[in-house]
Design an enzyme around this catalytic site. Sequence first.
Site, PDB file in Angstrom:
ATOM      1  N   SER A 195       0.850  -1.118   0.163  1.00 30.88           N
ATOM      2  CA  SER A 195      -0.084   0.091  -0.075  1.00 30.88           C
ATOM      3  C   SER A 195       1.080   1.103   0.043  1.00 30.88           C
ATOM      4  CB  SER A 195      -0.979   0.060   1.265  1.00 30.88           C
ATOM      5  OG  SER A 195      -0.203   0.091   2.344  1.00 30.88           O
ATOM      6  N   GLU A 196       2.118   1.090   0.529  1.00 33.59           N
ATOM      7  CA  GLU A 196       2.888   2.365   0.386  1.00 33.59           C
ATOM      8  C   GLU A 196       4.302   1.870   0.168  1.00 33.59           C
ATOM      9  OE1 GLU A 196       1.754   5.331   1.012  1.00 33.59           O
ATOM     10  OE2 GLU A 196      -0.133   4.777   1.888  1.00 33.59           O
TER      11      GLU A 196
END
Length: 138
Positions: free
Chosen positions: A45-46
């Site tokens: 996600s990051e």
Amino acid sequence: MKLPIFIADAFTARAFCGNPAAVCLLENELDEDMHQKIAREMNLSETAFIRKLHPTDNFAQKNMNSTLTFVTLSGELRARRAEDGIVLDLPLYPAHPQDFHEVEDLIKTAIGNTLVQDICYSPDTQKLLVRLSDVYNR
């Protein structure tokens, strides 16, 4: 092209817990398309890309500062050593109550007739925070 990429587990002191994020150390700037390709490949996600502001510095050099400042799209973020890990000082964007009637048409367009419990607006980010009802009936 070889790039050092690490996986950091945020919000935890244990390996394989918390929120994983990819951290890519860059010697030089990359174009936005390459950033996107690397992030897609990491499938997390990051993904953070860290590049030296002063290219003559060496990544292998041990940094003895207790606080590091990162220049990001969100502004300056600070990371500091703590007894049991690293503490990130993330920006605070206050949100203020918003009158429902001022944004009623916008909200109905976005979410239909879903019940809204609360609405706040952040002038810093220019975003609405819409809290939906805690109860949902079909």
